[in-house]
Design an enzyme around this catalytic site. Structure first.
Site, PDB file in Angstrom:
ATOM      1  N   GLU A   1      -0.956  18.729  -6.525  1.00  0.00           N
ATOM      2  CA  GLU A   1      -2.376  18.761  -7.045  1.00  0.00           C
ATOM      3  C   GLU A   1      -3.304  17.794  -6.323  1.00  0.00           C
ATOM      4  O   GLU A   1      -4.430  17.468  -6.870  1.00  0.00           O
ATOM      5  CB  GLU A   1      -2.369  18.472  -8.639  1.00  0.00           C
ATOM      6  CG  GLU A   1      -1.312  19.356  -9.462  1.00  0.00           C
ATOM      7  CD  GLU A   1       0.068  19.019  -9.326  1.00  0.00           C
ATOM      8  OE1 GLU A   1       0.898  20.007  -9.837  1.00  0.00           O
ATOM      9  OE2 GLU A   1       0.487  17.861  -8.623  1.00  0.00           O
ATOM     10  N   SER A   2      -2.687  17.007  -5.459  1.00  0.00           N
ATOM     11  CA  SER A   2      -3.635  15.941  -4.698  1.00  0.00           C
ATOM     12  C   SER A   2      -2.833  14.709  -4.203  1.00  0.00           C
ATOM     13  O   SER A   2      -1.804  14.730  -3.619  1.00  0.00           O
ATOM     14  CB  SER A   2      -4.942  15.847  -5.007  1.00  0.00           C
ATOM     15  OG  SER A   2      -5.828  15.014  -4.070  1.00  0.00           O
TER      16      SER A   2
ATOM     17  N   CYS B   1      -6.394  17.783  -9.099  1.00  0.00           N
ATOM     18  CA  CYS B   1      -6.873  19.138  -8.900  1.00  0.00           C
ATOM     19  C   CYS B   1      -6.182  19.943  -9.841  1.00  0.00           C
ATOM     20  O   CYS B   1      -5.088  19.845 -10.235  1.00  0.00           O
ATOM     21  CB  CYS B   1      -6.985  19.858  -7.351  1.00  0.00           C
ATOM     22  SG  CYS B   1      -7.638  18.724  -6.275  1.00  0.00           S
TER      23      CYS B   1
ATOM     24  N   HIS C   1      -3.314   0.160  -3.604  1.00  0.00           N
ATOM     25  CA  HIS C   1      -3.243  -1.034  -2.822  1.00  0.00           C
ATOM     26  C   HIS C   1      -3.268  -2.423  -3.385  1.00  0.00           C
ATOM     27  O   HIS C   1      -3.886  -2.334  -4.614  1.00  0.00           O
ATOM     28  CB  HIS C   1      -4.574  -0.922  -1.701  1.00  0.00           C
ATOM     29  CG  HIS C   1      -4.745   0.375  -1.019  1.00  0.00           C
ATOM     30  ND1 HIS C   1      -3.971   0.535  -0.028  1.00  0.00           N
ATOM     31  CD2 HIS C   1      -5.510   1.417  -1.430  1.00  0.00           C
ATOM     32  CE1 HIS C   1      -4.354   1.858   0.467  1.00  0.00           C
ATOM     33  NE2 HIS C   1      -5.223   2.366  -0.442  1.00  0.00           N
TER      34      HIS C   1
ATOM     35  N   SER D   1       0.753  -1.368  -0.029  1.00  0.00           N
ATOM     36  CA  SER D   1       0.007  -0.039   0.188  1.00  0.00           C
ATOM     37  C   SER D   1       0.996   1.180  -0.026  1.00  0.00           C
ATOM     38  O   SER D   1       2.183   1.020   0.536  1.00  0.00           O
ATOM     39  CB  SER D   1      -0.929   0.184   1.171  1.00  0.00           C
ATOM     40  OG  SER D   1      -2.162  -0.866   1.266  1.00  0.00           O
TER      41      SER D   1
END
Length: 131
Positions: A63-64, A84, A69, A56
């Site tokens: 931008e985010s 974003c 996983h 994970s």
């Protein structure tokens, strides 16, 4: 005018290479490369290998984020690509990961995030925030 702050691609990757999915260094490298090819700016990343298998991790971008996983025993990976602004194309990251994880099949869903009714251009990084 209705606009959204970001795009969130939820990806299901099937038939992936189990060796790749179980290698945290390789998964991290691929996730970082996917961020770069999509036009994102990497801030930091954290990845963890589980026992007996699975990885994970998240790549935080300006931008985010991009998160993954893995379930090597099933050749499966769940991937979130949340961006974003207009400078990053999450679909470029998706295609890069599908190819490099060896996915035989993918299923995706794009979800608009931060859907707002605003006048004028939507600013992703406002100069001042009212508290």
């Amino acid at each position: 005018m209705v606009q959204n702050l970001g795009r969130h691609i939820l990806g299901e990757y099937y038939g992936c290479d189990p060796e790749v999915l179980n290698d945290p260094e390789r998964v991290e490298r691929l996730m970082k490369e996917a961020a770069v090819v999509s036009g994102a700016t990497i801030v930091q990343s954290v990845f963890h290998r589980f026992s007996p298998h699975g990885v994970s991790g998240v790549v935080v971008i300006s931008e985010s984020h991009l998160a993954i996983h893995t379930w090597p025993e099933y050749g499966y990976a769940a991937v979130d690509l949340f961006t974003c602004g207009d400078s990053v194309n999450p679909w470029t990251a998706h295609h890069y990961l599908a190819e490099n994880l060896g996915a035989e099949r993918t299923e995706t869903r794009e979800v608009p995030r931060g859907v707002l009714d605003v006048d004028g251009p939507l600013r992703h990084k406002p100069v001042a925030v009212a508290v």
